[in-house]
Design a protein around this motif. Structure first.
Motif, PDB file in Angstrom:
ATOM      1  N   SER A 176      -8.564   6.845  -2.616  1.00 17.70           N
ATOM      2  CA  SER A 176      -9.409   7.996  -2.278  1.00 17.70           C
ATOM      3  C   SER A 176      -9.774   8.010  -0.795  1.00 17.70           C
ATOM      4  N   LEU A 177      -9.793   6.831  -0.163  1.00 13.97           N
ATOM      5  CA  LEU A 177     -10.094   6.779   1.263  1.00 13.97           C
ATOM      6  C   LEU A 177      -8.975   7.365   2.111  1.00 13.97           C
ATOM      7  N   LEU A 178      -7.789   7.501   1.531  1.00  8.19           N
ATOM      8  CA  LEU A 178      -6.619   7.938   2.280  1.00  8.19           C
ATOM      9  C   LEU A 178      -6.200   9.362   1.951  1.00  8.19           C
ATOM     10  N   GLN A 179      -6.957  10.020   1.102  1.00  7.79           N
ATOM     11  CA  GLN A 179      -6.633  11.404   0.773  1.00  7.79           C
ATOM     12  C   GLN A 179      -6.889  12.306   1.976  1.00  7.79           C
ATOM     13  N   ALA A 180      -6.196  13.423   1.998  1.00 15.47           N
ATOM     14  CA  ALA A 180      -6.355  14.356   3.111  1.00 15.47           C
ATOM     15  C   ALA A 180      -7.807  14.795   3.213  1.00 15.47           C
ATOM     16  N   MET A 240      -4.393  -7.529  -1.660  1.00 20.27           N
ATOM     17  CA  MET A 240      -5.052  -6.823  -0.568  1.00 20.27           C
ATOM     18  C   MET A 240      -4.762  -5.328  -0.651  1.00 20.27           C
ATOM     19  N   ALA A 241      -3.499  -4.986  -0.865  1.00 21.51           N
ATOM     20  CA  ALA A 241      -3.138  -3.564  -0.971  1.00 21.51           C
ATOM     21  C   ALA A 241      -3.854  -2.901  -2.134  1.00 21.51           C
ATOM     22  N   ASP A 242      -3.976  -3.631  -3.244  1.00 17.17           N
ATOM     23  CA  ASP A 242      -4.660  -3.084  -4.421  1.00 17.17           C
ATOM     24  C   ASP A 242      -6.151  -2.872  -4.168  1.00 17.17           C
ATOM     25  N   ALA A 243      -6.688  -3.580  -3.174  1.00 20.46           N
ATOM     26  CA  ALA A 243      -8.122  -3.451  -2.872  1.00 20.46           C
ATOM     27  C   ALA A 243      -8.450  -2.175  -2.107  1.00 20.46           C
ATOM     28  N   VAL A 244      -7.440  -1.480  -1.609  1.00 19.97           N
ATOM     29  CA  VAL A 244      -7.667  -0.260  -0.825  1.00 19.97           C
ATOM     30  C   VAL A 244      -7.834   0.929  -1.773  1.00 19.97           C
ATOM     31  N   PRO A 245      -9.009   1.539  -1.836  1.00 17.60           N
ATOM     32  CA  PRO A 245      -9.174   2.735  -2.679  1.00 17.60           C
ATOM     33  C   PRO A 245      -8.338   3.887  -2.108  1.00 17.60           C
ATOM     34  N   LEU A 253       0.832  -1.199   0.000  1.00 15.62           N
ATOM     35  CA  LEU A 253       0.000   0.000   0.000  1.00 15.62           C
ATOM     36  C   LEU A 253       0.868   1.250   0.000  1.00 15.62           C
ATOM     37  N   SER A 254       1.928   1.224   0.778  1.00 13.92           N
ATOM     38  CA  SER A 254       2.843   2.361   0.815  1.00 13.92           C
ATOM     39  C   SER A 254       3.431   2.637  -0.566  1.00 13.92           C
TER      40      SER A 254
END
Length: 241
Positions: free
Chosen positions: A236-240, A229-234, A54-55
């Motif tokens: 956009s959920l982690l944007q400021a 699994m990492a690719d499944a994380v949108p 994910l990083s």
């Protein structure tokens, strides 16, 4: 899942990343979890856990977000014991491992499969939990995070039917996993959801992990599974916010 695999050196590296992100106007996301977040059965010293992957996605996207891996093998949401096996519960370590991280804005919670499996696998019948217990524990984590202004992402629990660990899987435990996942998806407790279950399950046998993603113990993913699994994380959920 059943043995501790805590890696303090790697945690220091991730925390330094959080400090660097803050210094450059960035933020941190904490991945709170158990051995699946800790990366058990991924290649040793290869940085191929799902938070690592994910990083790398965030770096490629040019997002100033550091990923802090707060996974402890064997960890559970509600029970500390046995400490030598699973560390402090997610509830009891939340302040230390999430709230104290510099620049933290988001926490991804992927916990409670061990709350389901450990009682049968380790002869801890007195620590058996109901679906209601599991949801209450997760709600407590969400409440703590929201009280401190954090965005909370819920990750569904991945399949574990056929696992090689004796006593860990049971039909009753699978029913609890399905119920918890349904609550994560539809209960509106979280600010966002990552469906790790859907990412790894075998469409023909949804209580099993797809063989292409299975490390061989039918509980932990392999390197390709962690990447998926990492690719499944949108992102956009982690944007400021």
């Amino acid at each position: 899942m059943l043995k501790t695999s805590r890696q303090p050196v790697q945690r220091v590296q991730f925390n330094r990343g959080a400090l660097l992100a803050v210094r450059h106007g960035g933020q941190a996301v904490v991945a709170l979890g158990d051995s699946i977040t800790d990366g058990l059965r991924s290649p040793v010293d290869a940085n191929q856990r799902w938070p690592d992957d994910l990083s790398q996605r965030l770096i490629r996207a040019g997002m100033a977000v550091s990923v802090v891996n707060a996974g402890i093998s064997g960890n559970r949401v509600q029970h500390d014991l046995p400490l030598a096996e699973s560390g402090p519960s997610a509830v009891s370590r939340f302040d230390r491992d999430v709230l104290s991280v510099p620049g933290v804005r988001t926490v991804i919670i992927m916990e409670s499969i061990n709350d389901i499996g450990h009682p049968g696998a380790q002869g801890l019948a007195e620590q058996a939990v109901s679906t209601e217990d599991l949801i209450a524990g997760l709600q407590q984590l969400v409440l703590r995070a929201h009280q401190h202004g954090l965005r909370v992402i819920g990750a569904t629990l991945t399949p574990f039917a056929g696992t090689i660990f004796p006593g860990y899987y049971s039909p009753a435990g699978e029913a609890k996993r399905q119920a918890v996942n349904q609550w994560i998806r539809t209960g509106r407790a979280f600010d966002g959801v990552v469906d790790m279950d859907a990412a790894l399950r075998d469409p023909a046998h949804p209580d099993h992990m797809l063989s292409a993603y299975d490390s061989g113990d039918h509980l932990h993913p392999n390197a390709e599974g962690y990447r998926h699994m990492a690719d499944a994380v949108p992102l956009s959920l982690l944007q400021a916010p």
